[in-house]
Scaffold this active site. Sequence first.
Site, PDB file in Angstrom:
ATOM      1  N   SER A  66     113.564  61.338  14.744  1.00 18.60           N
ATOM      2  CA  SER A  66     112.168  60.886  14.775  1.00 18.60           C
ATOM      3  C   SER A  66     111.197  62.055  14.619  1.00 18.60           C
ATOM      4  O   SER A  66     111.528  63.206  14.899  1.00 18.60           O
ATOM      5  CB  SER A  66     111.874  60.178  16.093  1.00 18.60           C
TER       6      SER A  66
HETATM    7  N1  SAH Z   1     116.549  59.208  19.109  1.00 15.51           N
HETATM    8  C1  SAH Z   1     117.050  59.664  17.830  1.00 15.51           C
HETATM    9  C2  SAH Z   1     116.444  58.886  16.671  1.00 15.51           C
HETATM   10  C3  SAH Z   1     117.519  58.137  16.003  1.00 15.51           C
HETATM   11  S1  SAH Z   1     117.054  56.917  14.790  1.00 15.51           S
HETATM   12  C4  SAH Z   1     116.847  61.177  17.675  1.00 15.51           C
HETATM   13  O1  SAH Z   1     116.183  61.792  18.526  1.00 15.51           O
HETATM   14  O2  SAH Z   1     117.385  61.755  16.729  1.00 15.51           O
HETATM   15  C5  SAH Z   1     117.647  55.462  15.610  1.00 15.51           C
HETATM   16  C6  SAH Z   1     119.117  55.405  15.961  1.00 15.51           C
HETATM   17  O3  SAH Z   1     119.355  54.123  16.530  1.00 15.51           O
HETATM   18  C7  SAH Z   1     120.068  55.530  14.779  1.00 15.51           C
HETATM   19  O4  SAH Z   1     120.942  56.602  14.997  1.00 15.51           O
HETATM   20  C8  SAH Z   1     120.816  54.197  14.759  1.00 15.51           C
HETATM   21  O5  SAH Z   1     122.159  54.314  14.371  1.00 15.51           O
HETATM   22  C9  SAH Z   1     120.673  53.749  16.205  1.00 15.51           C
HETATM   23  N2  SAH Z   1     120.819  52.307  16.443  1.00 15.51           N
HETATM   24  C10 SAH Z   1     120.328  51.274  15.714  1.00 15.51           C
HETATM   25  N3  SAH Z   1     120.688  50.106  16.271  1.00 15.51           N
HETATM   26  C11 SAH Z   1     121.447  50.399  17.374  1.00 15.51           C
HETATM   27  C12 SAH Z   1     122.120  49.627  18.362  1.00 15.51           C
HETATM   28  N4  SAH Z   1     122.125  48.284  18.353  1.00 15.51           N
HETATM   29  N5  SAH Z   1     122.790  50.266  19.342  1.00 15.51           N
HETATM   30  C13 SAH Z   1     122.827  51.630  19.382  1.00 15.51           C
HETATM   31  N6  SAH Z   1     122.208  52.413  18.474  1.00 15.51           N
HETATM   32  C14 SAH Z   1     121.525  51.815  17.478  1.00 15.51           C
END
Ligand code: SAH
Length: 219
Positions: A66
Site C-alpha cells: 500500500s
Molecule cells: N498490508 C499489505 C498490503 C497488501 S495488498 C502490505 O503492507 O504490503 C492486500 C493483500 O490482501 C494481498 O496480499 C492479498 O493477497 C490479500 N488478500 C486478499 N483477500 C484476502 C483474504 N480473503 N484473506 C487473506 N488475504 C487476502
Amino acid sequence: MAKQPVGDNSVGRMQFMLTMRRRGIGDGAVLRALDEVPREHFVGHEFQDAAYADQALPIACGQTISQPYVVAYMTEQLRVRPEHKVLEIGAGSGYQAAILSRLAQEVVSVERYRTLADAARARMQTLGYQNVDIRVGDGLAGAPDRAPFDRIIVTAAAETVPDALVEQLADGGVMLLPLGPQGGVQHIVKVTKSGAEVQQEELLGVRFVPLLPGPAREL
Ligand code: SAH
C-alpha cells in the site's frame, strides 16, 4: 552535492518523513514506527529507488504494497496502544504488519498467498520483529483461535463488512477497512463496537486491491 552510495536511501527517507508530516500525520508513536521500519526491505530490487516514494508498488502474486500515506493514515486512525492485540487481513509484503508490531503488543496477520506470507515472515525474522504471527488462510474468517482483537485492520477492499471480523472485535474495539466496489469509489470505514452496538463512520477515499474469498489456489 556529494553522490550517495548505492543503496543509501537516507535522502529519500528524510523526504518520506517530511511528506508524512506535511500530509497531516501527527501521532508521535506512528511517526517513530514509520521512521524505524525500513520500507526498502518490503519491495523488490527493481523498486529500490521508489521505496520511499509515496506510492503503492507491485509485489508478487499480482498484489501491491500500500501507499505509505494510506498505511500511516490507517495506523493513526486505528489508535493502537502498547497493550493491544491486533489482527490484520492481507499481510502482503508485511509492511503494515511491521509498522503495527512497533505499536502493539502483538500482531496476527492473515494472507491468502503462501508465497507472500512466507516472504513477509522471513522479513520479520530478518528485522527481529518477534511479535508478529503471519498465517496463510482466508482472512474473511479472521483468526477465531486468537480472538477477541482490540484492533482489526483490513488492507484489501470488501463490498460489505465481514461478519466474522465484527464478531472477533473486542468490546470497545475498532476496525478499519476499505469498503466499496472494485474499480469504483472506495472509502476507509471505521467500525467501532461497544456492547451490542456497532457503528460505522466513512473516512478517506481510497483504492485497494480486492478482498477475495478463500485461500489462494495457486501459490
Ligand atoms: N498490508 C499489505 C498490503 C497488501 S495488498 C502490505 O503492507 O504490503 C492486500 C493483500 O490482501 C494481498 O496480499 C492479498 O493477497 C490479500 N488478500 C486478499 N483477500 C484476502 C483474504 N480473503 N484473506 C487473506 N488475504 C487476502
